[in-house]
Design a protein around this motif. Structure first.
Motif, PDB file in Angstrom:
ATOM      1  N   ARG A  55      -6.979   8.769   0.905  1.00 38.85           N
ATOM      2  CA  ARG A  55      -7.396   7.674   0.034  1.00 38.85           C
ATOM      3  C   ARG A  55      -6.210   7.673  -1.220  1.00 38.85           C
ATOM      4  O   ARG A  55      -5.930   8.734  -1.615  1.00 38.85           O
ATOM      5  CB  ARG A  55      -8.802   7.990  -0.732  1.00 38.85           C
ATOM      6  CG  ARG A  55      -9.772   8.100   0.055  1.00 38.85           C
ATOM      7  CD  ARG A  55     -10.046   6.724   1.039  1.00 38.85           C
ATOM      8  NE  ARG A  55     -11.148   7.111   1.873  1.00 38.85           N
ATOM      9  CZ  ARG A  55     -11.222   7.418   3.195  1.00 38.85           C
ATOM     10  NH1 ARG A  55     -10.128   7.722   3.597  1.00 38.85           N
ATOM     11  NH2 ARG A  55     -12.121   7.731   3.876  1.00 38.85           N
ATOM     12  N   PHE A  56      -5.588   6.482  -1.071  1.00 40.85           N
ATOM     13  CA  PHE A  56      -4.470   6.206  -1.981  1.00 40.85           C
ATOM     14  C   PHE A  56      -4.510   4.772  -2.388  1.00 40.85           C
ATOM     15  O   PHE A  56      -5.190   3.959  -1.935  1.00 40.85           O
ATOM     16  CB  PHE A  56      -3.233   6.720  -1.431  1.00 40.85           C
ATOM     17  CG  PHE A  56      -2.823   5.989  -0.133  1.00 40.85           C
ATOM     18  CD1 PHE A  56      -2.227   4.929   0.015  1.00 40.85           C
ATOM     19  CD2 PHE A  56      -3.421   6.464   1.315  1.00 40.85           C
ATOM     20  CE1 PHE A  56      -2.189   4.221   1.366  1.00 40.85           C
ATOM     21  CE2 PHE A  56      -3.163   5.803   2.259  1.00 40.85           C
ATOM     22  CZ  PHE A  56      -2.532   4.775   2.585  1.00 40.85           C
ATOM     23  N   ALA A  57      -3.709   4.708  -3.307  1.00 39.17           N
ATOM     24  CA  ALA A  57      -3.543   2.996  -3.794  1.00 39.17           C
ATOM     25  C   ALA A  57      -2.764   2.426  -3.115  1.00 39.17           C
ATOM     26  O   ALA A  57      -1.771   2.859  -2.360  1.00 39.17           O
ATOM     27  CB  ALA A  57      -2.805   3.114  -5.200  1.00 39.17           C
ATOM     28  N   GLY A  58      -3.205   1.240  -2.451  1.00 40.45           N
ATOM     29  CA  GLY A  58      -2.762   0.441  -1.433  1.00 40.45           C
ATOM     30  C   GLY A  58      -3.110   0.717  -0.025  1.00 40.45           C
ATOM     31  O   GLY A  58      -2.756  -0.114   0.883  1.00 40.45           O
ATOM     32  N   ARG A  59      -4.400   1.355   0.100  1.00 40.67           N
ATOM     33  CA  ARG A  59      -4.488   1.655   1.331  1.00 40.67           C
ATOM     34  C   ARG A  59      -5.114   0.606   2.108  1.00 40.67           C
ATOM     35  O   ARG A  59      -4.957   0.285   3.245  1.00 40.67           O
ATOM     36  CB  ARG A  59      -5.671   2.870   1.062  1.00 40.67           C
ATOM     37  CG  ARG A  59      -6.235   3.364   2.770  1.00 40.67           C
ATOM     38  CD  ARG A  59      -7.301   4.398   2.440  1.00 40.67           C
ATOM     39  NE  ARG A  59      -7.847   4.777   3.690  1.00 40.67           N
ATOM     40  CZ  ARG A  59      -8.954   4.446   4.249  1.00 40.67           C
ATOM     41  NH1 ARG A  59      -9.578   3.496   3.527  1.00 40.67           N
ATOM     42  NH2 ARG A  59      -9.070   4.925   5.447  1.00 40.67           N
ATOM     43  N   GLN A  60      -5.897  -0.278   1.630  1.00 45.65           N
ATOM     44  CA  GLN A  60      -6.435  -1.559   1.873  1.00 45.65           C
ATOM     45  C   GLN A  60      -5.571  -2.324   2.264  1.00 45.65           C
ATOM     46  O   GLN A  60      -5.615  -3.163   3.415  1.00 45.65           O
ATOM     47  CB  GLN A  60      -7.368  -2.334   0.964  1.00 45.65           C
ATOM     48  CG  GLN A  60      -8.665  -1.424   0.742  1.00 45.65           C
ATOM     49  CD  GLN A  60      -9.535  -1.046   1.830  1.00 45.65           C
ATOM     50  OE1 GLN A  60      -9.774  -1.989   2.699  1.00 45.65           O
ATOM     51  NE2 GLN A  60      -9.859   0.002   2.044  1.00 45.65           N
ATOM     52  N   ALA A  61      -4.322  -2.626   1.776  1.00 42.98           N
ATOM     53  CA  ALA A  61      -3.289  -3.427   2.145  1.00 42.98           C
ATOM     54  C   ALA A  61      -2.701  -2.914   3.233  1.00 42.98           C
ATOM     55  O   ALA A  61      -2.167  -3.780   4.318  1.00 42.98           O
ATOM     56  CB  ALA A  61      -2.254  -3.408   0.966  1.00 42.98           C
TER      57      ALA A  61
END
Length: 236
Positions: A55-61
């Motif tokens: 889980r990390f920032a920008g994962r959805q992108a």
């Protein structure tokens, strides 16, 4: 109807004979698709497991981009690989254009998003069930993803079979980078398209029947593996 019946009968005879031209095309198709799946699976499983357990920032992108690659037409992939391998392209010095290597590369690029996306979903589902327990035992993201992928290895085998089915049925990309050269880069899908346009329906039908048989066997294997996985889960 008579013409179709005659063509179908001749196609069956070509398969039973066996016809050297037909079976050389089949063997070439299987080799190209299997090689592409081996290359794509090695990287795709690693990337998919990492995405599923991290889980990390920008994962959805990243996931949105991955899903976009799933919908890219095969001819576009073929065009990109063609430009890379052309004489003026960054990989032009390899001399792979219009060769089996170029076809393997194109199919690997096409299959990679499929393997990555399906692996990510399998590992993410497993992470929701057991991820927190592994994290509480001190496992990092890389180790967690590896353990979950190994635990779901039967499901990942169905992913590989699905990827092979996608590769073996591909026509656009291999037509662009392979050139459909007789006896050299002609595979089942490109041969079917060419022989149909030439009016050689028996050979096209024969190749089509073999291709359908390959896809049918793959679907049967996927169903058997899914049932085996369900039985294993129930037993546990």
């Amino acid at each position: 109807m008579t013409s179709f019946a005659e063509s179908f009968s001749t196609a069956v005879d070509l398969i039973r004979a066996p016809d050297p031209q037909l079976w050389s095309i089949v063997a070439r198709s299987l080799w190209v698709s299997a090689s592409a799946c081996v290359l794509a699976s090695g990287l795709g499983i690693v990337l998919g497991a990492a995405l599923g357990a991290t889980r990390f920032a920008g994962r959805q992108a990243v996931l949105a981009l991955l899903n976009t690659f799933l919908a890219v037409p095969s001819v576009v992939v073929g065009l990109v690989v063609y430009l890379l391998l052309s004489r003026s392209g960054p990989l032009g010095h390899l001399g792979w254009l219009f060769s089996l290597k170029a076809m393997v590369l194109a199919q690997a690029v096409l299959v990679l998003p499929v393997v990555t996306a399906l692996t990510r979903q399998v590992v993410e589902d497993a992470f929701e069930r057991n991820g927190e327990q592994l994290r509480s035992l001190g496992a990092g993201s890389l180790l967690t993803g590896t353990l979950l992928a190994w635990d779901e290895r039967v499901a990942l085998l169905t992913v590989l079979l699905a990827a092979f089915g996608r590769a073996i049925a591909e026509v656009g990309a291999v037509m662009v980078v392979g050139g459909n050269i007789e006896g050299f880069t002609r595979v089942m899908t490109t041969a079917i398209a060419l022989e149909t346009s030439k009016g050689d329906l028996p050979l096209a039908l024969g190749l089509g029947l073999v291709l359908l048989a390959v896809v049918l066997v793959l679907n049967a294997l996927v169903s058997v593996l899914r049932r085996a996985l369900l039985q294993l889960e129930l037993a546990v």
